[in-house]
Enzyme design. Structure first.
Site, PDB file in Angstrom:
ATOM      1  N   LYS A   4       0.658  -0.992  -0.298  1.00 12.01           N
ATOM      2  CA  LYS A   4      -0.002   0.151  -0.054  1.00 12.01           C
ATOM      3  C   LYS A   4       1.231   1.102   0.003  1.00 12.01           C
ATOM      4  CE  LYS A   4      -4.939   0.623   0.344  1.00 12.01           C
ATOM      5  NZ  LYS A   4      -5.702   0.446   0.241  1.00 12.01           N
TER       6      LYS A   4
HETATM    7  P1  NAD Z   1     -13.688   7.812  -2.577  1.00 14.74           P
HETATM    8  O1  NAD Z   1     -12.154   8.773  -2.113  1.00 14.74           O
HETATM    9  O2  NAD Z   1     -14.540   7.338  -4.028  1.00 14.74           O
HETATM   10  O3  NAD Z   1     -14.685   7.516  -1.538  1.00 14.74           O
HETATM   11  C1  NAD Z   1     -14.963   7.755  -0.016  1.00 14.74           C
HETATM   12  C2  NAD Z   1     -15.734   8.624   0.951  1.00 14.74           C
HETATM   13  O4  NAD Z   1     -15.643   8.475   1.936  1.00 14.74           O
HETATM   14  C3  NAD Z   1     -16.269   9.439   0.491  1.00 14.74           C
HETATM   15  O5  NAD Z   1     -17.782   9.644   0.495  1.00 14.74           O
HETATM   16  C4  NAD Z   1     -16.485  10.727   1.508  1.00 14.74           C
HETATM   17  O6  NAD Z   1     -16.611  11.686   1.352  1.00 14.74           O
HETATM   18  C5  NAD Z   1     -16.542   9.749   2.688  1.00 14.74           C
HETATM   19  N1  NAD Z   1     -15.737  10.602   3.749  1.00 14.74           N
HETATM   20  C6  NAD Z   1     -14.449  10.551   3.697  1.00 14.74           C
HETATM   21  N2  NAD Z   1     -14.433  10.975   5.366  1.00 14.74           N
HETATM   22  C7  NAD Z   1     -15.475  10.419   6.203  1.00 14.74           C
HETATM   23  C8  NAD Z   1     -16.007  10.380   7.883  1.00 14.74           C
HETATM   24  N3  NAD Z   1     -14.729  11.324   8.504  1.00 14.74           N
HETATM   25  N4  NAD Z   1     -16.955  10.345   7.673  1.00 14.74           N
HETATM   26  C9  NAD Z   1     -17.882   9.701   6.631  1.00 14.74           C
HETATM   27  N5  NAD Z   1     -17.622   9.628   5.243  1.00 14.74           N
HETATM   28  C10 NAD Z   1     -16.522   9.865   5.263  1.00 14.74           C
HETATM   29  O7  NAD Z   1     -12.726   5.981  -2.180  1.00 14.74           O
HETATM   30  P2  NAD Z   1     -13.135   4.783  -1.811  1.00 14.74           P
HETATM   31  O8  NAD Z   1     -12.203   4.350  -3.352  1.00 14.74           O
HETATM   32  O9  NAD Z   1     -14.943   4.689  -2.343  1.00 14.74           O
HETATM   33  O10 NAD Z   1     -13.124   3.428  -0.684  1.00 14.74           O
HETATM   34  C11 NAD Z   1     -13.936   3.600   0.403  1.00 14.74           C
HETATM   35  C12 NAD Z   1     -13.057   3.293   1.358  1.00 14.74           C
HETATM   36  O11 NAD Z   1     -13.161   1.753   0.622  1.00 14.74           O
HETATM   37  C13 NAD Z   1     -11.649   3.077   1.736  1.00 14.74           C
HETATM   38  O12 NAD Z   1     -11.650   2.538   3.050  1.00 14.74           O
HETATM   39  C14 NAD Z   1     -11.159   2.095   0.607  1.00 14.74           C
HETATM   40  O13 NAD Z   1      -9.322   2.269   1.634  1.00 14.74           O
HETATM   41  C15 NAD Z   1     -12.123   1.109   0.501  1.00 14.74           C
HETATM   42  N6  NAD Z   1     -11.265   0.363  -0.803  1.00 14.74           N
HETATM   43  C16 NAD Z   1     -11.712   0.986  -2.393  1.00 14.74           C
HETATM   44  C17 NAD Z   1     -11.319   0.307  -3.105  1.00 14.74           C
HETATM   45  C18 NAD Z   1     -11.580   1.132  -4.598  1.00 14.74           C
HETATM   46  O14 NAD Z   1     -11.558   0.165  -5.271  1.00 14.74           O
HETATM   47  N7  NAD Z   1     -11.707   2.613  -4.226  1.00 14.74           N
HETATM   48  C19 NAD Z   1     -10.831  -1.268  -2.931  1.00 14.74           C
HETATM   49  C20 NAD Z   1     -10.417  -1.608  -1.651  1.00 14.74           C
HETATM   50  C21 NAD Z   1     -11.275  -1.048  -0.959  1.00 14.74           C
END
Ligand code: NAD
Length: 422
Positions: A111
């Site tokens: 990561k």
């Molecule tokens: P993203 O940046 O597209 O979205 C993140 C979301 O979280 C946004 O809606 C933001 O407003 C919200 N957020 C941020 N801080 C917050 C808070 N304090 N309280 C409430 N909401 C809050 O990110 P993503 O790609 O959707 O990733 C979200 C999660 O999924 C992360 O933990 C990431 O590690 C995990 N993840 C993502 C992927 C991927 O392919 N994108 C894969 C596996 C895991």
């Protein structure tokens, strides 16, 4: 450099270590190798100086951590967020090791991230930051070494800049160095939606096992970005109702069901869900007490505390985010009979299609979206079923069962490879 192996921290790395301690008793002779999972193989901290648009120079701190490479090249996203720090990146890299092993992908776990608020940078500044960061970590990444992908705060455009920077340094185009790229540049169809789709696939599977009907189910989603919004869409398509949404801007509710398509549209011109007229604003803590059947935490780690777990009314928690549940909250949810589909399988859809992207890049032969979605469904359903069976066999939670499967695979690889120099 002294890393925080001391286990004194309370953050995500501590959560991960507790998860490993819980699985150790199930690993018989392989537990001899367990310490290999309690430290990253390699951690690089880099200074990322960039010239801002106003001519000043700003320095940002970046990381790339390769937690374990026993089963193949490192794999894991790049996070641009103001809270990024080494302990967090270590934990996220370790969860990638577990995740790739649960799904049985031929990868290890890694990561990276930069401590920055990307929303405060102009596009040109963001490009400079991305390119300099890529250059700083380029000695340890590569299609056979470690393959980054998007995470919170990064996207396909940023992957394109990373691929271009790496390729320019190497002197030829190397699409396989990152996944989650634009489709024009060797990206895979279906990658953007894959993580949310995986949340739906694993959730649907477990809902059926516990006798929870998806049609009519009330769903709350925390984090309405890439993962949360796609999972929400698929649940609505399956006739569930998304009644609550929370993001960084606030929380909203509509007992009749939020129009998810309209909300996604609203977010194209607004910074968050606050102010969306198709729902009522609620207090952020009320979100955790809502009358719902399914909770999808899809924002950041450390969101489900023991206090929130005590109040939660859902029957099923689908961990779209990485590490959203503290270990004591995990215990509380289990005690209360709430089923958790753990992050290491629930959000593995993204890395699975990243694997497909990497394979397609290697072969320079690209598949249709239909083929990708079919393969994703088949692979994740099989992995979820393996985890379910393992939980029944060991009479343990789905999280422990997933860790047993993963740790066995990783530690068998470790023991078969032996410890150099022998
Ligand atoms: P993203 O940046 O597209 O979205 C993140 C979301 O979280 C946004 O809606 C933001 O407003 C919200 N957020 C941020 N801080 C917050 C808070 N304090 N309280 C409430 N909401 C809050 O990110 P993503 O790609 O959707 O990733 C979200 C999660 O999924 C992360 O933990 C990431 O590690 C995990 N993840 C993502 C992927 C991927 O392919 N994108 C894969 C596996 C895991």
């Amino acid at each position: 450099m002294t890393l925080s192996y001391s286990n004194e921290t309370n953050g995500a790395w501590r959560t991960y270590l507790e998860q490993i301690d819980r699985v150790a008793p199930y690993l018989s002779h392989l537990s001899n190798y367990i310490d290999t999972l309690k430290r990253p193989k390699r951690a690089l901290i880099v200074d990322v100086p960039i010239v801002m648009d106003d001519g000043t120079i700003q320095h940002f701190e970046g990381y790339r951590v390769q937690h374990n490479l026993s089963r193949g090249p490192g794999k894991g996203g790049i996070r641009f967020h103001p809270d990024v720090e080494l302990n967090e990146v270590m934990a996220l890299s370790a969860w990638m090791t577990i995740k790739t092993a649960v799904v049985n992908l031929p990868f290890g776990g890694a990561k990276g991230g930069v401590r920055v608020d990307p929303r405060k940078l102009s596009t040109r500044e963001l490009e400079r930051l991305t390119r300099r960061y890529t250059s700083e970590i380029s000695s340890i990444i590569g299609p056979q070494k470690d393959i980054p992908a998007p995470d919170v705060g990064t996207n396909a455009n940023i992957m394109a800049w990373m691929m271009d920077t790496y390729s320019t340094t190497e002197g030829h185009t190397i699409t396989g160095v990152v996944t989650g790229k634009p489709v024009n540049l060797g990206g895979s169809l279906g990658r953007v939606k894959a993580t949310g789709r995986g949340v739906y696939i694993t959730g649907r599977h477990v809902a059926q096992k516990i006798g929870l009907d998806i049609p009519g189910a009330r769903v709350a989603v925390q984090g309405f970005g890439n993962v949360g919004s796609e999972a929400a869409l698929l649940f609505v398509e399956a006739n569930a109702k998304v009644t609550h949404v929370q993001d960084h801007s606030g929380s909203i509710a509509n007992a009749e069901g939020i129009d998810v398509v309209a909300l996604i549209d609203y977010l194209k011109t607004h910074d968050g869900v606050a102010g969306f007229t198709g729902a009522t604003a609620i207090d952020n803590e009320q979100f955790w007490e809502a009358d719902i059947d399914i909770l999808i935490p899809a924002a950041l780690e450390g969101q489900i505390t023991v206090e929130r777990a005590e109040k939660l009314k859902a029957r099923l928690v689908l961990e779209g985010a990485n590490g959203p549940t503290y270990p004591d909250a995990d215990d509380m949810l289990n005690k209360r009979g709430i089923t958790i589909v753990p992050d290491v399988i629930c959000n593995a859809g993204g890395v699975t299609v990243s694997y497909f992207e990497w394979v397609q890049d290697m072969a320079s032969y690209f598949w249709s979206e239909e083929e990708i979605n079919e393969r994703l469904d088949k692979l994740l359903t099989k992995a979820m079923d393996d985890v379910w069976q393992s939980a029944a066999q060991h009479d343990c939670t789905l999280r422990t069962a997933a860790y047993i499967l993963a740790c066995e695979r990783i530690l068998i690889a470790r023991s078969e490879r032996g410890i150099f120099p022998g």
